[in-house]
Design an enzyme around this catalytic site. Structure first.
Site, PDB file in Angstrom:
ATOM      1  N   HIS A  37      37.720  27.390  46.531  1.00 56.92           N
ATOM      2  CA  HIS A  37      38.564  28.535  46.166  1.00 56.92           C
ATOM      3  C   HIS A  37      37.947  29.829  46.701  1.00 56.92           C
ATOM      4  O   HIS A  37      36.901  30.263  46.228  1.00 56.92           O
ATOM      5  CB  HIS A  37      38.665  28.570  44.639  1.00 56.92           C
ATOM      6  N   GLU A  64      39.936  27.459  51.216  1.00 60.15           N
ATOM      7  CA  GLU A  64      41.117  28.303  51.013  1.00 60.15           C
ATOM      8  C   GLU A  64      41.021  29.661  51.712  1.00 60.15           C
ATOM      9  O   GLU A  64      39.954  30.273  51.750  1.00 60.15           O
ATOM     10  CB  GLU A  64      41.309  28.564  49.509  1.00 60.15           C
ATOM     11  N   HIS A  79      42.095  38.519  48.910  1.00 57.94           N
ATOM     12  CA  HIS A  79      42.960  38.071  47.824  1.00 57.94           C
ATOM     13  C   HIS A  79      44.010  39.087  47.415  1.00 57.94           C
ATOM     14  O   HIS A  79      45.158  38.739  47.143  1.00 57.94           O
ATOM     15  CB  HIS A  79      42.115  37.693  46.602  1.00 57.94           C
ATOM     16  N   GLU A 172      47.032  30.724  51.934  1.00 59.76           N
ATOM     17  CA  GLU A 172      48.062  31.216  51.013  1.00 59.76           C
ATOM     18  C   GLU A 172      48.659  32.509  51.549  1.00 59.76           C
ATOM     19  O   GLU A 172      47.939  33.461  51.856  1.00 59.76           O
ATOM     20  CB  GLU A 172      47.467  31.492  49.615  1.00 59.76           C
TER      21      GLU A 172
HETATM   22 CA    CA Z   1      44.728  31.898  46.468  1.00 60.42          CA
END
Ligand code: CA
Length: 365
Positions: A37, A64, A79, A172
């Site tokens: 993560h 990620e 993020h 993402e």
């Molecule tokens: Ca994420």
């Protein structure tokens, strides 16, 4: 004669039973994938190349990347859509915040972003910056930078070549609605970049994740077919109250309602465009008298052939859910009780170490 046949049958029967039992346990562990993560984010500032290189050496299944756009359309691995809580932007560009006080990544060029120093996540308190996780890497020590998606893809693909492992990527797309409001189509830019770097179908080790159901459907049914690619998609699931996606209803900004996803028919709908779900782990369990147990979400998802990759597993005692005494117990619960297919974790070393060992019996920790 009869006795011999009977004993042979018994031997075969018990051998089969043993193999089945042992294999099913080993299989569950083997298939609980570890997703680093934001990198090895418990040990180095999240999303830096250093945190990614360290995560790589811990041999997770996937690493990620969260992605936002710069002013000049570079994909930046970070993020938040703001720079406030991980960089020294307020010091370097003090006049560049918006009216709401935030410094938006999308207001800065790549050249400007490269001038910033990155540190552990912090918030501004009365006595200056306060680390979100005080026991992790110290604030402002050493020297870390923001990096582009290309830089990270080349790092991971380069290590796959030099070390010979095959560690996947798990990008993402952050807040597509915000990027649309800013006049930018981040999903198309991400897909083009992935195609350029060789990710075009389900043969490559990749999952593409997003909290935005409508954008994922646009990716599945419009963007990917137009580009001739077909990547596995994961629908991330938030609580409505977090405001993860905002919508404009007749000029009023509201939180997008996530509740339908886990209600009747929701997973069937998701399975029409995605290959998996990424729920917050409490959405998969219920607690009675302090004892956690699985609810029916994983079972319903598996019935729809959806993988389940919950977030975020953190090992420190202060970050552990109160139902568990230690991290191994939490991992054991995820692998054997919830039977999830993968987990997002800040401690990929500990997760790989625990989940790669065969655990027989119910209390293998
Ligand atoms: Ca994420």
């Amino acid at each position: 004669m009869f006795k011999r046949i009977l004993s042979t049958l018994l031997i075969i029967g018990s051998a089969t039973a043993n193999i089945t039992c042992a294999e099913s346990n080993v299989d569950v562990a083997k298939h609980t994938m570890v997703i680093a993560h934001r990198g090895a984010s418990a040990y180095l500032p999240e999303h830096t190349l250093e945190a990614k290189a360290m995560a790589y050496a811990m041999r997770p299944d996937y690493i990620e990347q969260d992605l936002v756009l710069s002013k000049d359309d570079h994909l930046i691995v970070m993020h938040d859509i703001y720079l406030d809580s991980t960089t020294n932007v307020a010091k370097v560009f003090p006049a560049r915040s918006r009216e709401d006080g935030h410094y938006y990544t999308i207001d800065f060029t790549l050249e400007e972003l490269k001038k910033l120093q990155v540190t552990e996540t912090f918030s501004m308190g009365e006595d200056g910056p306060q680390a979100k996780y005080p026991n992790r890497f110290p604030l402002w020590k050493s020297s870390f930078q923001l990096s582009t998606f290309e830089e990270e893809l080349e790092l991971i693909q380069g290590l796959n070549k030099s070390l010979g492992y095959e560690i996947g990527i798990y990008p993402e797309i952050k807040k597509p609605y915000f990027h649309h409001w800013e006049g930018k189509d981040i999903a198309s830019i991400v897909l083009l970049k992935l195609k350029e770097y060789g990710y075009s179908d389900k043969q490559q080790k990749i999952f593409l994740q997003c909290f935005d159901a409508e954008e994922l459907q646009r990716i599945k049914f419009e963007l990917m077919p137009a580009m001739g690619i077909d990547l596995p998609l994961v629908q991330l699931i938030a609580a409505t109250s977090w405001g993860e996606k905002l919508i404009d209803v007749d000029g009023t900004i509201k939180n997008y309602d996530y509740d339908w996803m886990l209600e009747r028919g929701g997973l069937r709908k998701i399975a029409s465009y995605a290959d998996g779900i990424g729920p917050w782990y409490p959405m998969l369990m219920e607690v009675e008298d302090g004892r956690p147990r699985a609810n029916n979400v994983v079972r319903r998802a598996h019935r729809r052939n959806l993988q389940v990759h919950p977030y975020t597993f953190r090992a420190e005692p202060e970050n552990l859910p109160e139902e568990f005494e230690n991290f191994n117990q939490f991992l054991h619960f995820a692998a054997y009780q919830l039977q999830v297919d993968g987990i997002f974790t800040d401690q990929p070393d500990q997760a790989v170490n625990y989940l790669s060992r065969p655990h027989h019996g119910k209390r293998g920790y």
